[in-house]
Structure formats: structure tokens, C-alpha cells
Design an enzyme around this catalytic site. Sequence first.
Site, PDB file in Angstrom:
ATOM      1  N   SER A   1      -5.483   2.114  -7.278  1.00 23.23           N
ATOM      2  CA  SER A   1      -6.501   3.090  -7.667  1.00 23.23           C
ATOM      3  C   SER A   1      -6.200   3.622  -9.053  1.00 23.23           C
ATOM      4  CB  SER A   1      -6.515   4.257  -6.671  1.00 23.23           C
ATOM      5  OG  SER A   1      -7.368   5.294  -7.103  1.00 23.23           O
TER       6      SER A   1
ATOM      7  N   TYR B   1      -2.466  10.881  -2.197  1.00 25.82           N
ATOM      8  CA  TYR B   1      -3.062   9.545  -2.325  1.00 25.82           C
ATOM      9  C   TYR B   1      -2.663   8.914  -3.655  1.00 25.82           C
ATOM     10  CZ  TYR B   1      -6.853   6.115  -2.989  1.00 25.82           C
ATOM     11  OH  TYR B   1      -7.588   4.978  -3.239  1.00 25.82           O
TER      12      TYR B   1
END
Length: 251
Positions: A146, A160
Site C-alpha cells: 500500500s 495498517y
Amino acid sequence: MADRRVVLVTGGGRGIGAAVVRLAAARGYDVCLTYLGDSGRAEETAAAAREAGARVLALRADVGDAAARERCFAALDAEWGGRLDALVNNAGITGAAGRLADIPDAVWEAVMRTNVLGLAACSREAVRRMSTARGGRGGGIVNVSSRASALGGPGEWIHYAASKGAVDTFTVGLSKEVAAEGIRVNAVNPGLIDTELHAAAGMPDRVARGAAGVPMGRGGTAEEVAEAVLWLLSDAASYVTGACLPIGGGR
């Protein structure tokens, strides 16, 4: 067809994973996909891949659970005789959104168990099957990371982002470890992608809100990410390993 390559896509029932499954089937792969919650969506994805000519195995499996991983790879081996040409580590969770001060240990543990340990364990199983040093034919691994790994996720998903930072580091390290064994290891780093992830995290308008901060002025699509994944697995990227490819519209 006997000469179709075999790819395992974790978290392949919906979103980016489903787009990868569909495109891989269209590009000549047989597909093993895992899913966790939505069996209906997973079967829709599997059906679309079959229509494209792929042999498909859809398995309910939590990649963060060791027993589930073991069952998944045993089923894959039974279906394709131990053949595995590609692994797309797409399964991942964000955990609840919030600031660090409000996120308990349990969220951190769940995110790291799936996004880091699960990904590493699946990669380990893939290396055991692909490595030319172990009698394999070589292969490719693509980790879905990501842009959060670089941006940090402040105020929303620091946990995350930290897990995806670990994925990037793991990608670089493993790529060097197995480069001489016929295995290429890369990552894609999607930015603001219009999938169900945002609604599932309680922020259905997140892509629309964030688009103004993207130089290209819009969110991306799961299909755009899938194209990058399939390119990294293809012979067109035969000299690419250890790359973490941003797919963020310039953000």
C-alpha cells in the site's frame, strides 16, 4: 489445458484480488483463490474465471491461521500435483480506523498476523514449491502492499501502514534471497483505490473525499492494480525483482 500456469491469489473473492483472478484467467492462468467471508462474491469471481477458460479452486481460508494455510496448500497440491507458478499475496485487513492512542493491542495483533505473518508464511510455502534449488520451475511472487507504507496512515490506520512497511521490507529481502533460484519477488503499492475496503472500514465516502489530494484527481480501480500485478508476473518484467511499484495517481 495442461500448459496453463497456476497462480494462487489470497483474498481473491472481491476487490483487487477478484480483479487479479479475472485478469489472470484471461491471461492463461489456472487459479486457486482464497476468501474469508463472502462466499457468494467468491463464487461469482470463480465463475468468471472459469468462463475465461481457467481451472479454478476457491477455498475459504484465513491466511492468518496456520491450520487454514496448511489446508489451502494441501488442496492446491492435490489439484495441480504440486505445481505453483505464481503467488499474489493480496489478503489483508485494515483493522479499525482511529488514532494510535485509541487502538488496542488486539487490533495490532490481528493486522500483523494477517498482513505480515500470513503473507510471509504463504510466501514460504510458495518458495518451497517454486525454487529451482528445491526442484521447482521458478516463479513469481507479487505482494499487495500500500502507499500507506510511505504515507504513514496518520489519524486512520497507522497500524495498517506499519504492516505494509513490513511487507515492503520483506519484499526487498526475499527478492534478494531467492533471485538465483528462479523466483522474482515484487510488490505493488496501491493508493486510493475504489473498492469495498473503505465502506467495510466505515468510511464509504473515503475515495471521493480523498480524490482532491491525488494529483490525477481521482481514485484508481481494482483493474488498474491488477494490470500492474499481471505485468510483474509476466515475462515482460523478467528483469524486475525487489520492486515496490506505486500505483497511486501521483500521490
